[in-house]
Write an enzyme that holds these catalytic residues in place. Structure first.
Site, PDB file in Angstrom:
ATOM      1  N   GLU A   1       1.000  -1.280   0.206  1.00  0.00           N
ATOM      2  CA  GLU A   1      -0.108   0.131  -0.185  1.00  0.00           C
ATOM      3  C   GLU A   1       0.770   1.241   0.011  1.00  0.00           C
ATOM      4  OE1 GLU A   1      -3.012  -0.025   3.202  1.00  0.00           O
ATOM      5  OE2 GLU A   1      -4.173  -1.086   2.055  1.00  0.00           O
TER       6      GLU A   1
ATOM      7  N   GLU B   1      -6.972  -7.236  -0.529  1.00  0.00           N
ATOM      8  CA  GLU B   1      -7.529  -6.975   0.800  1.00  0.00           C
ATOM      9  C   GLU B   1      -9.047  -6.884   0.852  1.00  0.00           C
ATOM     10  OE1 GLU B   1      -5.218  -4.916   3.753  1.00  0.00           O
ATOM     11  OE2 GLU B   1      -3.455  -5.320   2.750  1.00  0.00           O
TER      12      GLU B   1
HETATM   13  C1  GAL Z   1      -4.498  -2.181   5.270  1.00  0.00           C
HETATM   14  C2  GAL Z   1      -2.920  -2.909   5.202  1.00  0.00           C
HETATM   15  C3  GAL Z   1      -2.958  -3.984   5.831  1.00  0.00           C
HETATM   16  C4  GAL Z   1      -3.801  -3.927   7.463  1.00  0.00           C
HETATM   17  C5  GAL Z   1      -5.084  -3.362   7.043  1.00  0.00           C
HETATM   18  C6  GAL Z   1      -6.045  -3.085   8.252  1.00  0.00           C
HETATM   19  O1  GAL Z   1      -3.978  -0.936   5.061  1.00  0.00           O
HETATM   20  O2  GAL Z   1      -2.537  -3.161   4.129  1.00  0.00           O
HETATM   21  O3  GAL Z   1      -1.690  -4.422   6.502  1.00  0.00           O
HETATM   22  O4  GAL Z   1      -3.154  -2.991   8.003  1.00  0.00           O
HETATM   23  O5  GAL Z   1      -4.951  -2.130   6.380  1.00  0.00           O
HETATM   24  O6  GAL Z   1      -6.404  -4.193   8.847  1.00  0.00           O
END
Ligand code: GAL
Length: 843
Positions: free
Chosen positions: A186, A255
């Site tokens: 990210e 994600e």
């Molecule tokens: C994203 C990140 C993850 C985790 C998630 C929140 O921004 O890539 O590693 O932190 O947010 O759980």
């Protein structure tokens, strides 16, 4: 399609489903095109889920992965946690729950693929985002930008991990399960803060990754400027609108949040499965081909692994598999049904881009055609409130608001995201007790305690002028730093206000060794002030402040240099005259004496350092407790109920089970339970547990206890009553279902080119492996009332439903029953009926 072709296709599909291509000596090639990842020449639709290996113990990995596979996943995704693999520069650690090779091989043995997110920046609510703290002390270093010392270290670690994976023959081209790798994480979200250096760094990171010749594609998530051939992927609650930065790259979602993380002092976030399923279905509807749940199993931030500020010890995440490794229903089951439905469309999804057909306001169809055998379609109602009836392909369909229906043959609806026909569970071991628990009270045990002294406790303290930043001072060997000074009062004793300001995360203030105040921040803003009226004596007074870190920050631009600790101390007298103490001489002591002595370790369990007795002192600040307990019988995980405690850390047989902080209550407002799944979700939309501690139950892996006496050690900071602590294990589960005659037919009974094998919906009850259905507590066919856990018979109810269920289910791990008058007769002809059942599973 010729019949022969379809037989061959089914055969291939079975091999793919069985994971034939992902290991056991089969050398695979992984490439991609604009539609999908291409594995061994075949475009694939892939369902993936995050499981971070150190957030559980290695003995339970096979079980977690089995549950993931049964839930319909093809891929397990994990970060790699640099700070625990290289705690000291050049000294590596890959043992126990940090045995990365073993984890990857465990996934391989289950026949699933791996997406390895090497980073090395992880974020992940993990201490310092996964960076080792020693990195920060390399002269001239700047993290995550075009800086030579940083790039050297990052490249070295990337290469180290790739080398280990190659040595284990774990990349797909070597017959291994790894089909995808990630560099950075990210970075696009923060790149603006690094200027031109950031842009150059992205280029460099991409080249560094490609140069490692892994033979699998690399991704950069949330990175619009990811250079070719790196695939830029989407992270978010919804990713249907995402398009990659080149028409040659597939649309992938790394994600997809199953819930959200928990912080001390906050209410518990949850995400209704109807909305999660909606977001996932929309993604595949709009051309996506790989989707990863973050998290599929969240687990536990053991020891001091939690990130910050103030990330809680539980990383449950409202994931389909809960913190303790139990299947969370109906989330797991509804998503499994969704995955089966998507897989029924796979050959269509990979064949073409979707064709959009408007069906009305906020009503959309997306159709995937494949010659010569027709099409698969997704019908969506994206209105938040209004249910709709639509006509599509000559048929009528009803679409609840905020839902997607999946039609693998453009005709039959095999799944709708808003219609949950999976079993549900009552009670949730992760955050709350259920009735099916065996509990042990510690109260009768013998206790030991050790009181910390306030302030400097050794001669390795040091003095410096001014207030020091905490992380640079402790180097994270401990959460704690003492700031102490003396205040001389020449005149008579006087009353003043003491003002302390801190960057975070919490601090206890003592004047003349007496506790006078406690201040703390929260996850969103860890800074705070303590203002306290105090009495100073004539002559010398002591001021001792214990500043605490609750997980080092893991996210944000330049997060690696965000500071912590006390930065301003002043006295204001009653006439408003201010005396700034910030720049005077301060003495410092890193850590607590108990940590230095190793009171958490089993080797000190019988040491004479401990004062022994039957009644441990209660409501004491800065005290260590120890006791022993016999673990409740069974093979399952345990939980420690620390509701009677304040704030501190806990250890079982020397293993750190994490930080606890039940004294910090969540705000009393902002919760909504139940939460309407319709409409756009964000992390603050659905919260529960307002006004309560974020976490009172703390996970003890079964493998950390043994028969006979186990050692529990606590370091309590604020004060609590350890005699009220309990340990419990789950002995069973209460499950239930409510299915109507008009609900969808079971998706697993659908066969392509045919119709449903079943003609009615069914109730299906499954126990966790090892448990059997031991009683049916309620069963009714007709018009039952209420919800799971509080069913009652309605005005129409068939006779003998209970004995029918008892006969079919008791003694079995699972059972199924058609919701049909054929099973129970018809108690009210012409009325739409449903079947409600509640059962108990136990050993
Ligand atoms: C994203 C990140 C993850 C985790 C998630 C929140 O921004 O890539 O590693 O932190 O947010 O759980």
């Amino acid at each position: 399609m010729e019949r022969k072709d379809s037989v061959v296709l089914v055969f291939i599909a079975v091999l793919v489903f069985e994971g034939y291509f992902c290991g056991r000596g089969y050398a695979g090639t992984v490439t991609y095109d604009h539609k999908a990842l291409v594995i061994n020449g075949q475009r694939r639709v892939l369902l993936s889920g995050s499981i971070h290996y150190p957030r559980s113990t290695e003995d339970v990995w096979p079980e977690l992965i089995r549950k993931s596979k049964e839930g319909g996943l093809d891929v397990i995704e994990t970060y790699v946690f640099w700070n625990y693999h290289e705690p000291v520069k050049g000294q590596y650690y890959f043992e126990g729950r940090f045995d990365l090779v073993k984890f990857v091989k465990t996934v391989q043995e289950a026949g699933l693929f791996v997406h390895l997110r090497i980073g090395p920046y992880a974020c992940a609510e993990w201490n310092y985002g996964g960076f080792p703290l020693w990195l920060h002390f390399i002269p001239g270093i700047q993290f995550r930008t075009t800086n030579t010392p940083f790039k050297n270290e990052m490249k070295r670690f990337l290469a180290k991990i790739v080398r280990i994976m190659k040595e284990g023959k774990l990349f797909a081209s070597q017959g291994g399960p790894i089909i995808l790798a990630q560099v950075e994480n990210e970075y696009g979200n923060v790149e603006w803060a690094y200027g031109v250096g950031g842009e150059l760094y992205v280029q460099w990171a991409a080249e560094a990754a490609i140069g490692l010749n892994t033979s699998v594609p690399w991704v950069m998530c949330q990175q619009e400027d990811a250079p070719d051939p790196i695939i830029n992927t989407c992270n978010g609650f919804y990713c249907d609108q995402f398009t990659p930065n080149s028409p040659s790259k597939p649309k992938m979602w790394t994600e997809s949040y199953s819930g959200w993380f928990l912080a001390f002092g906050n209410a518990i976030p949850f995400r209704p499965v109807e909305d999660l399923a909606f977001s996932v279905a929309r993604f595949f509807e709009m051309g996506g081909t790989l989707q990863n749940y973050y998290m599929y199993f969240g687990g536990t931030n053991f020891g001091r692994t939690a990130g910050g500020p103030l990330i809680a010890t539980s990383y449950d995440y409202d994931a389909p598999i809960d913190e303790y490794g139990f299947i969370r229903q109906p989330k797991w089951g509804h998503l499994r049904d969704l995955h089966m439905a998507i897989k029924q469309c796979e050959t269509y999804l990979v064949n073409s881009d979707p064709t959009y057909i408007p069906l009305g306001p906020n009503l959309e169809a997306h159709v995937y055609y494949k010659k010569p055998d027709g099409c698969a379609a997704f019908l969506a109602n994206i209105d938040q409130n209004v249910d709709a009836n639509v006509s599509f392909n000559g048929n009528f369909y009803s679409l609840p608001a905020w839902s997607v229906s999946i039609l693998p043959d453009c005709k039959n609806v095999i799944f709708n995201t808003a219609k949950v026909v999976s079993q549900r569970s009552l009670g949730d071991f992760s955050h709350r007790q259920t009735s099916s628990v065996k509990e042990t009270i510690l109260a009768t045990s013998k206790w030991g305690w050790y009181k910390e002294q306030v302030g400097i406790w050794s001669n390795n303290s040091f003095t410096s002028s001014g207030l020091l930043e905490q992380i640079n001072t402790t180097r994270d060997v401990s959460d704690y730093l003492w700031y102490t000074a003396s205040i001389d009062v020449t005149e008579n004793e006087k009353e003043v206000y003491l003002n302390v300001a801190s960057l975070g995360h919490a601090a206890m203030v003592f004047v003349n060794k007496r506790f006078v105040g406690f201040g703390y921040g929260n996850h969103e803003d860890a800074s705070f002030t303590v203002t306290q009226k105090i009495m100073l004596n004539q002559g010398k007074n002591t001021l001792d402040m214990l500043s605490m870190i609750i997980g080092i920050q893991n996210y944000g631009p330049w997060f690696d240099i965000a500071g912590a600790g006390i930065f301003s101390v002043a006295l204001v007298d009653l006439m408003n005259a201010k005396e700034d103490l910030s720049f005077k001489a301060w003495s410092y002591q890193v850590g607590m004496e108990g940590e230095y002595l190793g009171l958490d370790q089993t080797s000190l369990a019988n040491s004479s350092l401990w004062t022994m007795g039957n009644y441990p002192p209660v409501n004491q600040t800065l005290i260590w407790y120890k006791t022993t307990f016999i673990a409740p019988e069974g093979n399952g995980p345990l939980s420690l109920n620390l509701a009677s405690m304040g704030k501190g850390q806990a250890w079982i047989n020397g293993e750190g089970i994490g930080r606890y902080w039940p004294a910090y209550l969540a705000p009393t407002t902002g919760c909504s339970e139940p939460c309407d799944y319709r409409g756009s979700y964000d992390a603050s939309k659905c919260l529960k547990n307002c006004g309560q501690p974020a976490q009172i139950l703390y996970h003890i892996p079964r493998s950390w206890v043994h028969p006979g006496e186990n050692l529990l050690v606590l370091h309590e900071e604020l004060g609590g009553d350890p005699s009220k602590i309990t340990v419990s294990t789950r002995t069973g589960q209460e499950i239930c279902a409510l299915i109507s005659e008009s609900d969808p037919l079971p998706v697993n009974s659908w066969k392509p080119n045919s119709e449903f094998k079943h003609t009615s919906p069914e109730v299906r009850l499954d126990c966790e492996r090892g448990w059997k259905i031991t009683s049916i507590n309620f069963a009714s066919f007709g018009t039952p009332k209420g919800q799971c856990g509080e069913f009652s018979h309605g005005s129409c109810s068939a006779e003998n439903v209970l004995p029918v269920f008892q006969k079919a289910c008791i003694g079995h791990e699972s059972c199924a029953m058609a919701v049909s008058t054929l099973n129970f007769g018809d108690p009210c002809v012409g009325v739409l009926k449903s079947l409600a059942v509640e059962a108990l599973c136990s050993a």
